[in-house]
Motif scaffolding. Structure first.
Motif, short mmCIF file in Angstrom:
data_model
loop_
_atom_site.label_atom_id
_atom_site.label_comp_id
_atom_site.label_asym_id
_atom_site.label_seq_id
_atom_site.Cartn_x
_atom_site.Cartn_y
_atom_site.Cartn_z
N UNK A 242 0.13 4.01 24.67
CA UNK A 242 0.35 5.43 25.24
C UNK A 242 1.67 5.66 25.97
N UNK A 243 2.11 4.43 26.87
CA UNK A 243 3.29 4.33 27.45
C UNK A 243 4.52 4.20 26.34
N UNK A 244 4.20 3.60 25.19
CA UNK A 244 5.44 3.37 24.13
C UNK A 244 5.52 4.68 23.50
N UNK A 245 4.12 5.44 23.34
CA UNK A 245 4.44 6.81 22.80
C UNK A 245 5.09 7.81 23.64
N UNK A 246 5.28 7.46 24.74
CA UNK A 246 5.82 8.57 25.87
C UNK A 246 7.15 8.38 25.83
N UNK A 247 7.55 7.04 25.74
CA UNK A 247 9.10 6.67 25.40
C UNK A 247 9.52 6.91 23.98
N UNK A 248 8.89 6.75 22.95
CA UNK A 248 9.35 7.11 21.73
C UNK A 248 9.34 8.56 21.66
N UNK A 249 8.43 9.21 22.41
CA UNK A 249 8.61 10.71 22.13
C UNK A 249 9.81 11.39 23.05
N UNK A 250 10.29 10.63 23.92
CA UNK A 250 11.25 10.94 24.71
C UNK A 250 11.05 11.86 25.88
N UNK A 251 9.86 11.46 26.43
CA UNK A 251 9.30 12.36 27.56
C UNK A 251 9.37 13.91 27.32
N UNK A 252 8.73 14.15 26.05
CA UNK A 252 8.36 15.32 25.56
C UNK A 252 7.09 15.59 25.02
N UNK A 253 6.34 16.55 25.20
CA UNK A 253 4.88 16.57 24.96
C UNK A 253 4.82 16.54 23.48
N UNK A 254 5.71 17.42 22.75
CA UNK A 254 5.55 17.20 21.11
C UNK A 254 6.08 16.08 20.94
N UNK A 255 7.00 15.36 21.48
CA UNK A 255 7.30 13.90 21.04
C UNK A 255 6.14 12.65 21.49
N UNK A 256 5.62 12.99 22.28
CA UNK A 256 4.33 12.05 22.81
C UNK A 256 3.41 12.41 21.81
N UNK A 257 3.22 13.69 21.34
CA UNK A 257 1.98 13.87 20.36
C UNK A 257 2.22 13.24 19.10
N UNK A 258 3.64 13.52 18.74
CA UNK A 258 3.99 12.83 17.17
C UNK A 258 3.81 11.30 17.34
N UNK A 259 4.36 10.61 18.30
CA UNK A 259 4.38 9.38 18.54
C UNK A 259 2.90 8.82 18.55
N UNK A 260 1.90 9.55 19.32
CA UNK A 260 0.50 8.98 19.48
C UNK A 260 -0.14 9.27 18.06
N UNK A 261 0.24 10.20 17.15
CA UNK A 261 -0.48 10.24 15.77
C UNK A 261 0.12 8.97 15.09
N UNK A 262 1.49 8.83 15.37
CA UNK A 262 1.78 7.53 14.56
C UNK A 262 1.33 6.36 14.93
N UNK A 263 0.98 6.06 16.16
CA UNK A 263 0.48 4.84 16.48
C UNK A 263 -1.16 4.88 16.22
N UNK A 264 -1.65 6.07 16.16
CA UNK A 264 -3.05 6.33 15.76
C UNK A 264 -3.28 5.97 14.54
N UNK A 265 -2.20 6.38 13.58
CA UNK A 265 -2.13 5.95 12.12
C UNK A 265 -2.15 4.35 12.00
N UNK A 266 -1.32 3.85 12.88
CA UNK A 266 -1.25 2.21 12.73
C UNK A 266 -2.49 1.93 12.88
N UNK A 267 -3.26 2.41 14.02
CA UNK A 267 -4.65 1.82 14.65
C UNK A 267 -5.78 1.87 13.18
N UNK A 268 -5.62 3.26 12.56
CA UNK A 268 -6.32 3.62 11.53
C UNK A 268 -6.50 2.73 10.37
N UNK A 269 -5.34 2.01 10.13
CA UNK A 269 -5.32 1.22 9.11
C UNK A 269 -6.06 -0.04 9.09
N UNK A 270 -6.36 -0.53 10.44
CA UNK A 270 -7.25 -1.74 10.51
C UNK A 270 -8.61 -1.18 10.52
#
Length: 321
Positions: A242-270
């Motif tokens: 979640x902290x990585x998603x925050x930085x990846x999303x550049x401290x913006x709610x929509x950026x955090x949303x998109x990054x969290x979905x990306x990392x969620x996708x990575x986890x869903x593969x397993x």
């Protein structure tokens, strides 16, 4: 298996695993926009997950039934907010190093929650499994929409869509309200905000407590939708994602949303790999480490120059610029 069938498997799983990350990273947006670094998101999620497990088990035995996990999520949010006050007092009032305080918060949460588990459950290393989860469902009417329905609205949880809705609400609060303007001002130039009559200390406290509330909710959602019980490895790095998603999303709610979905996708593969052609032939360990490898790749190679709020991490001393 067709591409459509693959989407019907991966998308619901992505939404499920991304929801806790979305809630927690949104909390991080509030605290860092106020100028306080909070790397204790892992600890806040641990407190939320522990509280949700204990609260759900207690509520189940009190006759609340299927409402138990929903009430437990609210209780976990309150617990996370209270626990975050430790970080607020240490880093804002005492002006201690915010990174060290966040690390201490993570260690404290991990040790305290397991100590309480052993204390409450007769020395056991984990809580009993809850009986009432927030299960996957087919959303009425929407799940019947051709093509879109099976992909986005079948075998999903309501918490996933509540998390997405929360991102829009947070964006509105931060960028379209006077409160949000004050919050951002104390994170960019606290001295200037102070001269305009804004209480910098109070706004930063609010930002940290909001991060605790969202972090607690994130941990609770993870427990009641995915793991169903709490032990030392329940959260297992979710807060850092979640902290990585925050930085990846550049401290913006929509950026955090998109990054969290990306990392969620990575986890869903397993989780879904055994159902998907070709992926089922890969060693499972590769897919288990995929989210963390992708985190490193994204943060080092694709984020670009992510600029934090100017006063992020800097303690405020009245009268000093």
């Amino acid at each position: 298996m067709s591409f459509f069938e693959v989407l019907c498997i991966i998308v619901p799983s992505t939404l499920l695993t991304a929801a806790p990350l979305i809630f927690t990273s949104l909390g991080g947006v509030f605290t860092e926009r106020s100028g306080v670094v909070n790397i204790g998101l892992e600890g806040l999620m641990s407190v939320g997950a522990f509280t949700a497990a204990v609260a759900t088990l207690a509520l189940e035995h009190s006759g609340f039934g299927a409402f138990s996990p929903w009430l437990a999520i609210l209780i976990a949010g309150v617990a996370g907010g209270i626990f975050s006050l430790i970080h607020a007092v240490v880093s804002i009032s005492f002006r201690a190093d915010q990174t060290v305080s966040g690390v201490a918060l993570n260690f404290l949460a991990a040790g305290l929650t397991i100590f309480l588990v052993k204390l409450i459950y007769n020395g056991g290393g984990q809580t009993p499994y809850i009986e009432n989860n927030i299960d996957k469902i087919n959303i009425p009417l929407l799940s019947k929409i051709p093509i879109i329905g099976p992909i986005f609205f079948q075998q999903v949880t309501y918490t996933s869509y509540l998390a997405i809705l929360a991102a829009f609400v947070c964006w509105y609060v931060i960028f379209k309200t006077p409160f949000g303007l004050r919050l951002r001002s104390v994170g960019e130039h606290p001295a200037a905000a102070d001269t305009l009559g804004i209480n910098v200390i109070r706004m930063r406290y609010i930002g940290v407590v909001l991060s605790g509330i969202f972090g607690g909710i994130g941990g609770a959602v993870y427990l009641v939708t995915i793991t169903s019980n709490y032990n030392v490895s329940t959260i297992a790095g979710q807060g850092f994602l979640a902290l990585a998603a925050l930085v990846f999303g550049k401290w913006h709610p929509f950026g955090a949303l998109g990054a969290s979905l990306f990392f969620g996708f990575a986890q869903s593969l397993s989780i879904t790999s055994q159902q998907i052609p070709y992926l089922d032939q890969l060693p499972s360990v590769y897919l288990l480490i995929a989210p963390y490898v992708l985190t490193l790749i994204v943060l080092t190679g694709f984020v670009g120059r992510a600029v934090a709020p100017k006063a992020d991490g800097l303690p405020y001393i009245k009268g000093q610029r």
